[in-house]
Write a protein that holds these residues in place. Structure first.
Motif, PDB file in Angstrom:
ATOM      1  N   LEU A  31      22.643  44.271  55.824  1.00  0.00           N
ATOM      2  CA  LEU A  31      22.729  42.885  56.298  1.00  0.00           C
ATOM      3  C   LEU A  31      23.885  42.744  57.281  1.00  0.00           C
ATOM      4  O   LEU A  31      24.835  43.538  57.249  1.00  0.00           O
ATOM      5  CB  LEU A  31      22.954  41.933  55.117  1.00  0.00           C
ATOM      6  N   PRO A  32      23.846  41.722  58.138  1.00  0.00           N
ATOM      7  CA  PRO A  32      25.000  41.471  59.005  1.00  0.00           C
ATOM      8  C   PRO A  32      26.203  41.032  58.175  1.00  0.00           C
ATOM      9  O   PRO A  32      26.054  40.595  57.025  1.00  0.00           O
ATOM     10  CB  PRO A  32      24.535  40.337  59.919  1.00  0.00           C
ATOM     11  N   GLU A  33      27.381  41.145  58.758  1.00  0.00           N
ATOM     12  CA  GLU A  33      28.592  40.721  58.053  1.00  0.00           C
ATOM     13  C   GLU A  33      28.461  39.268  57.616  1.00  0.00           C
ATOM     14  O   GLU A  33      27.970  38.434  58.372  1.00  0.00           O
ATOM     15  CB  GLU A  33      29.825  40.887  58.947  1.00  0.00           C
TER      16      GLU A  33
ATOM     17  N   THR B 177      21.624  33.808  48.006  1.00  0.00           N
ATOM     18  CA  THR B 177      22.891  33.964  48.730  1.00  0.00           C
ATOM     19  C   THR B 177      23.052  32.825  49.730  1.00  0.00           C
ATOM     20  O   THR B 177      22.069  32.278  50.204  1.00  0.00           O
ATOM     21  CB  THR B 177      22.976  35.319  49.462  1.00  0.00           C
ATOM     22  N   VAL B 178      24.283  32.488  50.022  1.00  0.00           N
ATOM     23  CA  VAL B 178      24.594  31.539  51.093  1.00  0.00           C
ATOM     24  C   VAL B 178      25.282  32.280  52.232  1.00  0.00           C
ATOM     25  O   VAL B 178      24.848  32.238  53.375  1.00  0.00           O
ATOM     26  CB  VAL B 178      25.465  30.362  50.591  1.00  0.00           C
ATOM     27  N   ASN B 179      26.363  32.988  51.909  1.00  0.00           N
ATOM     28  CA  ASN B 179      27.154  33.579  52.999  1.00  0.00           C
ATOM     29  C   ASN B 179      26.456  34.750  53.697  1.00  0.00           C
ATOM     30  O   ASN B 179      26.781  35.077  54.828  1.00  0.00           O
ATOM     31  CB  ASN B 179      28.561  33.969  52.537  1.00  0.00           C
ATOM     32  N   PHE B 180      25.484  35.387  53.083  1.00  0.00           N
ATOM     33  CA  PHE B 180      24.719  36.438  53.750  1.00  0.00           C
ATOM     34  C   PHE B 180      23.451  35.884  54.405  1.00  0.00           C
ATOM     35  O   PHE B 180      22.695  36.629  55.009  1.00  0.00           O
ATOM     36  CB  PHE B 180      24.310  37.540  52.764  1.00  0.00           C
ATOM     37  N   SER B 181      23.187  34.577  54.265  1.00  0.00           N
ATOM     38  CA  SER B 181      21.916  34.011  54.712  1.00  0.00           C
ATOM     39  C   SER B 181      21.787  33.910  56.223  1.00  0.00           C
ATOM     40  O   SER B 181      20.681  33.876  56.754  1.00  0.00           O
ATOM     41  CB  SER B 181      21.706  32.620  54.101  1.00  0.00           C
ATOM     42  N   GLY B 182      22.909  33.791  56.928  1.00  0.00           N
ATOM     43  CA  GLY B 182      22.863  33.634  58.371  1.00  0.00           C
ATOM     44  C   GLY B 182      22.585  32.217  58.829  1.00  0.00           C
ATOM     45  O   GLY B 182      22.483  31.960  60.023  1.00  0.00           O
ATOM     46  N   CYS B 183      22.443  31.282  57.863  1.00  0.00           N
ATOM     47  CA  CYS B 183      22.153  29.893  58.239  1.00  0.00           C
ATOM     48  C   CYS B 183      22.984  28.896  57.448  1.00  0.00           C
ATOM     49  O   CYS B 183      22.734  27.687  57.533  1.00  0.00           O
ATOM     50  CB  CYS B 183      20.670  29.597  58.071  1.00  0.00           C
ATOM     51  N   ALA B 184      23.946  29.378  56.654  1.00  0.00           N
ATOM     52  CA  ALA B 184      24.829  28.523  55.847  1.00  0.00           C
ATOM     53  C   ALA B 184      24.057  27.704  54.811  1.00  0.00           C
ATOM     54  O   ALA B 184      24.499  26.636  54.398  1.00  0.00           O
ATOM     55  CB  ALA B 184      25.676  27.612  56.733  1.00  0.00           C
ATOM     56  N   ARG B 185      22.926  28.217  54.390  1.00  0.00           N
ATOM     57  CA  ARG B 185      22.115  27.569  53.352  1.00  0.00           C
ATOM     58  C   ARG B 185      21.707  28.610  52.318  1.00  0.00           C
ATOM     59  O   ARG B 185      21.650  29.805  52.618  1.00  0.00           O
ATOM     60  CB  ARG B 185      20.855  26.952  53.963  1.00  0.00           C
ATOM     61  N   SER B 186      21.371  28.150  51.127  1.00  0.00           N
ATOM     62  CA  SER B 186      20.887  29.069  50.095  1.00  0.00           C
ATOM     63  C   SER B 186      19.562  29.670  50.530  1.00  0.00           C
ATOM     64  O   SER B 186      18.642  28.941  50.915  1.00  0.00           O
ATOM     65  CB  SER B 186      20.666  28.332  48.770  1.00  0.00           C
ATOM     66  N   ARG B 187      19.504  30.982  50.468  1.00  0.00           N
ATOM     67  CA  ARG B 187      18.277  31.702  50.776  1.00  0.00           C
ATOM     68  C   ARG B 187      18.082  32.806  49.749  1.00  0.00           C
ATOM     69  O   ARG B 187      19.021  33.310  49.155  1.00  0.00           O
ATOM     70  CB  ARG B 187      18.333  32.326  52.179  1.00  0.00           C
ATOM     71  N   ILE B 188      16.844  33.195  49.598  1.00  0.00           N
ATOM     72  CA  ILE B 188      16.495  34.276  48.684  1.00  0.00           C
ATOM     73  C   ILE B 188      16.603  35.604  49.423  1.00  0.00           C
ATOM     74  O   ILE B 188      16.224  35.710  50.593  1.00  0.00           O
ATOM     75  CB  ILE B 188      15.067  34.091  48.136  1.00  0.00           C
ATOM     76  N   VAL B 189      17.139  36.597  48.733  1.00  0.00           N
ATOM     77  CA  VAL B 189      17.148  37.964  49.236  1.00  0.00           C
ATOM     78  C   VAL B 189      16.421  38.836  48.219  1.00  0.00           C
ATOM     79  O   VAL B 189      16.438  38.555  47.020  1.00  0.00           O
ATOM     80  CB  VAL B 189      18.588  38.496  49.470  1.00  0.00           C
ATOM     81  N   ILE B 190      15.758  39.859  48.716  1.00  0.00           N
ATOM     82  CA  ILE B 190      15.132  40.840  47.828  1.00  0.00           C
ATOM     83  C   ILE B 190      15.553  42.222  48.308  1.00  0.00           C
ATOM     84  O   ILE B 190      15.924  42.412  49.466  1.00  0.00           O
ATOM     85  CB  ILE B 190      13.594  40.725  47.784  1.00  0.00           C
ATOM     86  N   GLY B 191      15.508  43.176  47.405  1.00  0.00           N
ATOM     87  CA  GLY B 191      15.864  44.533  47.779  1.00  0.00           C
ATOM     88  C   GLY B 191      15.766  45.479  46.603  1.00  0.00           C
ATOM     89  O   GLY B 191      15.207  45.140  45.556  1.00  0.00           O
ATOM     90  N   ASP B 192      16.339  46.658  46.792  1.00  0.00           N
ATOM     91  CA  ASP B 192      16.354  47.693  45.760  1.00  0.00           C
ATOM     92  C   ASP B 192      17.674  47.634  44.997  1.00  0.00           C
ATOM     93  O   ASP B 192      18.731  47.461  45.594  1.00  0.00           O
ATOM     94  CB  ASP B 192      16.201  49.080  46.384  1.00  0.00           C
ATOM     95  N   TYR B 193      17.594  47.786  43.691  1.00  0.00           N
ATOM     96  CA  TYR B 193      18.764  47.802  42.811  1.00  0.00           C
ATOM     97  C   TYR B 193      19.001  49.254  42.458  1.00  0.00           C
ATOM     98  O   TYR B 193      18.308  49.819  41.611  1.00  0.00           O
ATOM     99  CB  TYR B 193      18.454  46.946  41.581  1.00  0.00           C
TER     100      TYR B 193
ATOM    101  N   LYS C  97      16.635  42.205  52.207  1.00  0.00           N
ATOM    102  CA  LYS C  97      16.059  41.344  53.245  1.00  0.00           C
ATOM    103  C   LYS C  97      16.300  39.891  52.864  1.00  0.00           C
ATOM    104  O   LYS C  97      16.080  39.497  51.713  1.00  0.00           O
ATOM    105  CB  LYS C  97      14.556  41.585  53.369  1.00  0.00           C
ATOM    106  N   VAL C  98      16.727  39.111  53.842  1.00  0.00           N
ATOM    107  CA  VAL C  98      16.853  37.667  53.659  1.00  0.00           C
ATOM    108  C   VAL C  98      15.486  37.076  53.958  1.00  0.00           C
ATOM    109  O   VAL C  98      14.903  37.329  55.017  1.00  0.00           O
ATOM    110  CB  VAL C  98      17.911  37.056  54.604  1.00  0.00           C
ATOM    111  N   ILE C  99      14.959  36.294  53.015  1.00  0.00           N
ATOM    112  CA  ILE C  99      13.630  35.709  53.181  1.00  0.00           C
ATOM    113  C   ILE C  99      13.778  34.299  53.753  1.00  0.00           C
ATOM    114  O   ILE C  99      14.411  33.441  53.136  1.00  0.00           O
ATOM    115  CB  ILE C  99      12.870  35.655  51.838  1.00  0.00           C
ATOM    116  N   PRO C 100      13.209  34.042  54.923  1.00  0.00           N
ATOM    117  CA  PRO C 100      13.325  32.700  55.495  1.00  0.00           C
ATOM    118  C   PRO C 100      12.600  31.666  54.643  1.00  0.00           C
ATOM    119  O   PRO C 100      11.604  31.969  53.991  1.00  0.00           O
ATOM    120  CB  PRO C 100      12.674  32.830  56.871  1.00  0.00           C
ATOM    121  N   SER C 101      13.111  30.460  54.652  1.00  0.00           N
ATOM    122  CA  SER C 101      12.471  29.370  53.913  1.00  0.00           C
ATOM    123  C   SER C 101      11.160  28.992  54.597  1.00  0.00           C
ATOM    124  O   SER C 101      11.133  28.806  55.809  1.00  0.00           O
ATOM    125  CB  SER C 101      13.393  28.153  53.883  1.00  0.00           C
ATOM    126  N   PRO C 102      10.086  28.844  53.828  1.00  0.00           N
ATOM    127  CA  PRO C 102       8.816  28.447  54.449  1.00  0.00           C
ATOM    128  C   PRO C 102       8.825  26.987  54.911  1.00  0.00           C
ATOM    129  O   PRO C 102       7.994  26.592  55.716  1.00  0.00           O
ATOM    130  CB  PRO C 102       7.787  28.676  53.341  1.00  0.00           C
TER     131      PRO C 102
END
Length: 191
Positions: free
Chosen positions: A10-12, A40-56, A67-72
Motif C-alpha cells: 500500500l502507499p504510505e 482502515t482510515v489512514n491507509f484508505s487514501g481518502c480519509a474515510r473508513s474503507r475495507i481492505v482484504i489480503g493475505d494473513y 487491497k483497499v476496496i472502494p466504496s460502492p
C-alpha cells in the motif's frame, strides 16, 4: 502483525489521520489460503473508513497483498463487512455488506464490490446491525453473530444476536433475542 505499507503493498499512510492502522480484522480461509478483511482510515487514501482484504501471513507475521476496496456508494464509513464462504459455492468469496436490507456481495476482477443478492429483511431495531462474526454452517443453516450499538449511550451499549441464513438463498430467516455478554459498554465480538 506487521502493519508496514511496503510489505502490505500500500502507499504510505496519512500520519495525520485520527484513526491509525488496520482494525476489526476478520480471518477466514478461502482457496486454501488464510485471508483477512479489515477496516482502515489512514491507509484508505481518502480519509474515510474503507475495507481492505489480503493475505494473513503467519510465517512472516505480516499482512500481504493488501487491497483497499472502494466504496460502492462512496459512503463515508465502510465497516464490518463479513466474509462468507458458502459450502455450495466455495469458489466465490462473498461478503455480507449490510444486514437490513440484507446485501450479499462479491468482488469483481478490479476488486470492486458487486452486490449479488438483496433480500428485503427488516429487523425490529432502529439501530444499524453490523458485523460481527464470520458466517458458519451449522445444523443445515448458516449462522452469524451480529451486533448493534445504542447511539448517545454512555457507556456505549452494545447488544448482540444470532442470525440464521437459509442454506440455499442465504436469506436471513430468523434471529435470536438481543443479549449482552457481560456488562453494558463496548463489547467487541469477532467470533
Amino acid at each position: 502483525m506487521l502493519e508496514n505499507a511496503e510489505s502490505m503493498g500500500l502507499p504510505e499512510p496519512d500520519p495525520e489521520e485520527m484513526f491509525q492502522g488496520i482494525e476489526d480484522i476478520r480471518l477466514f480461509v478461502w482457496q486454501d489460503r488464510l485471508k483477512f478483511a479489515a477496516t482502515t482510515v489512514n491507509f484508505s487514501g481518502c480519509a474515510r473508513s474503507r475495507i481492505v482484504i489480503g493475505d494473513y501471513d503467519t510465517t512472516s507475521l505480516s499482512l500481504k497483498n493488501v487491497k483497499v476496496i472502494p466504496s460502492p456508494t462512496d459512503a463515508f464509513k465502510e465497516k464490518n463487512w463479513i466474509p462468507f464462504v458458502s459450502q455450495t459455492e466455495p469458489e466465490k468469496l462473498y461478503f455480507v455488506y449490510t444486514w437490513s436490507p440484507f446485501q450479499l456481495a462479491t468482488l469483481n476482477e478490479k476488486s470492486e464490490l458487486c452486490i449479488e443478492r438483496i433480500h428485503d429483511v427488516k429487523f425490529p431495531y432502529l439501530e444499524e446491525i453490523r458485523g460481527s462474526s464470520n458466517v458458519v454452517f451449522h445444523r443445515d443453516m448458516y449462522v452469524a453473530l451480529v451486533h448493534l450499538s445504542v447511539e448517545d449511550s454512555l457507556p456505549k451499549q452494545y447488544y448482540h444476536m444470532l442470525v440464521w441464513l437459509d442454506k440455499e438463498t442465504y436469506r436471513p430467516v430468523k434471529h435470536s433475542s438481543l443479549f449482552r455478554f457481560d456488562q453494558f459498554g463496548a463489547e467487541f465480538c469477532l467470533s
